[in-house]
Design an enzyme around this catalytic site. Sequence first.
Site, PDB file in Angstrom:
ATOM      1  N   TYR A   1      18.912 -86.878 -16.896  1.00  0.00           N
ATOM      2  CA  TYR A   1      19.286 -85.997 -18.015  1.00  0.00           C
ATOM      3  C   TYR A   1      20.446 -85.126 -17.594  1.00  0.00           C
ATOM      4  O   TYR A   1      20.445 -84.553 -16.507  1.00  0.00           O
ATOM      5  CB  TYR A   1      18.109 -85.083 -18.407  1.00  0.00           C
ATOM      6  CG  TYR A   1      17.529 -85.455 -19.742  1.00  0.00           C
ATOM      7  CD1 TYR A   1      18.310 -85.339 -20.891  1.00  0.00           C
ATOM      8  CD2 TYR A   1      16.219 -85.919 -19.869  1.00  0.00           C
ATOM      9  CE1 TYR A   1      17.798 -85.696 -22.126  1.00  0.00           C
ATOM     10  CE2 TYR A   1      15.709 -86.275 -21.098  1.00  0.00           C
ATOM     11  CZ  TYR A   1      16.512 -86.166 -22.232  1.00  0.00           C
ATOM     12  OH  TYR A   1      16.015 -86.517 -23.449  1.00  0.00           O
TER      13      TYR A   1
ATOM     14  N   GLU B   1      22.179 -82.724 -19.970  1.00  0.00           N
ATOM     15  CA  GLU B   1      22.586 -81.902 -21.131  1.00  0.00           C
ATOM     16  C   GLU B   1      23.621 -80.881 -20.712  1.00  0.00           C
ATOM     17  O   GLU B   1      23.495 -80.236 -19.668  1.00  0.00           O
ATOM     18  CB  GLU B   1      21.381 -81.195 -21.735  1.00  0.00           C
ATOM     19  CG  GLU B   1      20.750 -82.030 -22.820  1.00  0.00           C
ATOM     20  CD  GLU B   1      19.566 -81.372 -23.488  1.00  0.00           C
ATOM     21  OE1 GLU B   1      19.506 -80.124 -23.510  1.00  0.00           O
ATOM     22  OE2 GLU B   1      18.701 -82.112 -23.974  1.00  0.00           O
TER      23      GLU B   1
ATOM     24  N   ASP C   1      39.457 -92.661 -37.462  1.00  0.00           N
ATOM     25  CA  ASP C   1      38.396 -93.461 -36.852  1.00  0.00           C
ATOM     26  C   ASP C   1      39.046 -94.786 -36.441  1.00  0.00           C
ATOM     27  O   ASP C   1      39.283 -95.652 -37.289  1.00  0.00           O
ATOM     28  CB  ASP C   1      37.268 -93.683 -37.860  1.00  0.00           C
ATOM     29  CG  ASP C   1      36.175 -94.598 -37.328  1.00  0.00           C
ATOM     30  OD1 ASP C   1      36.378 -95.201 -36.255  1.00  0.00           O
ATOM     31  OD2 ASP C   1      35.133 -94.723 -37.990  1.00  0.00           O
TER      32      ASP C   1
ATOM     33  N   THR D   1      34.287 -96.147 -31.540  1.00  0.00           N
ATOM     34  CA  THR D   1      33.215 -96.751 -30.758  1.00  0.00           C
ATOM     35  C   THR D   1      33.874 -97.290 -29.494  1.00  0.00           C
ATOM     36  O   THR D   1      35.103 -97.328 -29.390  1.00  0.00           O
ATOM     37  CB  THR D   1      32.528 -97.912 -31.502  1.00  0.00           C
ATOM     38  OG1 THR D   1      33.537 -98.781 -31.997  1.00  0.00           O
ATOM     39  CG2 THR D   1      31.668 -97.405 -32.644  1.00  0.00           C
TER      40      THR D   1
ATOM     41  N   LYS E   1      33.927-102.426 -29.314  1.00  0.00           N
ATOM     42  CA  LYS E   1      34.522-103.465 -30.173  1.00  0.00           C
ATOM     43  C   LYS E   1      35.713-104.079 -29.427  1.00  0.00           C
ATOM     44  O   LYS E   1      35.508-104.682 -28.379  1.00  0.00           O
ATOM     45  CB  LYS E   1      34.892-102.841 -31.518  1.00  0.00           C
ATOM     46  CG  LYS E   1      33.667-102.311 -32.293  1.00  0.00           C
ATOM     47  CD  LYS E   1      34.021-101.860 -33.683  1.00  0.00           C
ATOM     48  CE  LYS E   1      32.790-101.525 -34.493  1.00  0.00           C
ATOM     49  NZ  LYS E   1      32.432-100.088 -34.441  1.00  0.00           N
TER      50      LYS E   1
ATOM     51  N   ARG F   1      28.053-100.151 -25.594  1.00  0.00           N
ATOM     52  CA  ARG F   1      27.866 -99.588 -26.942  1.00  0.00           C
ATOM     53  C   ARG F   1      27.833 -98.072 -26.857  1.00  0.00           C
ATOM     54  O   ARG F   1      26.994 -97.507 -26.157  1.00  0.00           O
ATOM     55  CB  ARG F   1      26.534-100.047 -27.530  1.00  0.00           C
ATOM     56  CG  ARG F   1      26.432-101.509 -27.741  1.00  0.00           C
ATOM     57  CD  ARG F   1      25.266-101.800 -28.630  1.00  0.00           C
ATOM     58  NE  ARG F   1      25.661-101.643 -30.002  1.00  0.00           N
ATOM     59  CZ  ARG F   1      26.246-102.597 -30.725  1.00  0.00           C
ATOM     60  NH1 ARG F   1      26.488-103.767 -30.187  1.00  0.00           N
ATOM     61  NH2 ARG F   1      26.572-102.387 -31.966  1.00  0.00           N
TER      62      ARG F   1
HETATM   63  N1  DSN Z   1      28.983-102.001 -38.318  1.00  0.00           N
HETATM   64  C1  DSN Z   1      30.202-101.856 -37.595  1.00  0.00           C
HETATM   65  C2  DSN Z   1      31.121-102.988 -37.943  1.00  0.00           C
HETATM   66  O1  DSN Z   1      30.660-104.071 -37.824  1.00  0.00           O
HETATM   67  O2  DSN Z   1      32.268-102.809 -38.315  1.00  0.00           O
HETATM   68  C3  DSN Z   1      30.738-100.597 -37.883  1.00  0.00           C
HETATM   69  O3  DSN Z   1      29.692 -99.686 -37.760  1.00  0.00           O
END
Ligand code: DSN
Length: 415
Positions: free
Chosen positions: A52, A54, A198, A224, A227, A233
Amino acid sequence: MGSSLERTDRQVYELICGEEARQAGSIRLIPSENYVSKAVREATGSCLTNKYSEGYPTKRYYEGQQFTDQIEMLACQRAMELFGAEGANVQPHSGSEANLAAYGALAEPGDTIMGLALPHGGHLTHGWKVSYTGKFFKSVQYELDPSTGRLDYDRIEQLAKEHRPKILISGSSAYPRQIDFAQFDRIAKAVGAYHICDMAHIAGLVAGGVHMSPIPYADVVTTTTHKTLRGPRGGMILFKQQHAAAVNKSVFPGLQGGPHMHTISALAVALKEAALPSFQEYARQIVKNAKRLAERLLEYGFHLVSGGTDNHLILIDLRNKGLAGKPLAKALDRAHIECNYNSVPGDTAPPFNPSGLRLGTPATTTRGMKEEQMDQIALWIKTVAENLDNELVIEKVGRQVQDLCRQFPVPEVFV
Ligand code: DSN
């Protein structure tokens, strides 16, 4: 002798083995998915899951942070260097949380936010009505130009002048074209709004130098990490220094408790990988592959939203083929080709059986596939689309897909 997992819980072990074999034996065209390196996986599965932390480095609420502080600082440093950002917060557990934390940093509940509508390629958390971002804030949604399938900056400006949002959101989840962040910056400044971008889908393309970077043009950039960026993730926020205190406070203690240090360590590894020259070549090939796949699909009479792509993804509008997205995605899955059904602009079909199919090339490019393989994949998509009820044809395509997968195994090392 087997692994500890196998000895402890054979059921979960077998399910994970099944998933590993499924991933290896199918062509992954979901544009938000990728394969991480073994190094990223090792960090994700490390002893850091036991800790942890925090708070923030040097200001924690738990002792024993001799190594976690260094790991988090390293991840922030690498993120700032890779993207040229003034500040970074690597604690968000996901992109959705990064978005909510970013909005919370720059606006109060009830303020107006303005983002791209979900059926036009925006994300749920860009203010769509079923998301808390559409409930906590007054949400105004902009749409694509129906005649071009592209962002219409004049219309966005008009809407912004009408509604005077506190936050203007750029970025998308299913938009196949380059986004002009300078235009968003100009519009935000004209109406006195903060600009939050984003860049989740295109973070790897930005890192690889094949998409305009939002960093110079946005107050805050969320993403994120799994991707096109090809990390574990999670989520991350990059910001201009003047927003550092507000963003950090919004993530912790505003929205989250303890950060996931195992994920943050894996992110540090992925950021190191993304800074290598080979990652730039990877990003270039993602776009080449997407363009080639789009060209072939157009030749086969598929209608593509905006007429093609200049990033990593393609959105097929199946209405001219008399097909729905869900049955085609399911038939393709039986042929070991994974993609997702998606709404398209102007869709009157329900979101759970929409008229579109979303494809992307980040994962196939990680496996080393190039234009020649895209030609083959386009032909398989056409064949399955024309034979939705013919299981013999679908099975035959599936066998060919698995042959190709054997020729392009999931790599373990990217350096
Ligand atoms: N669900 C993701 C996507 O596939 O684009 C975005 O959150």
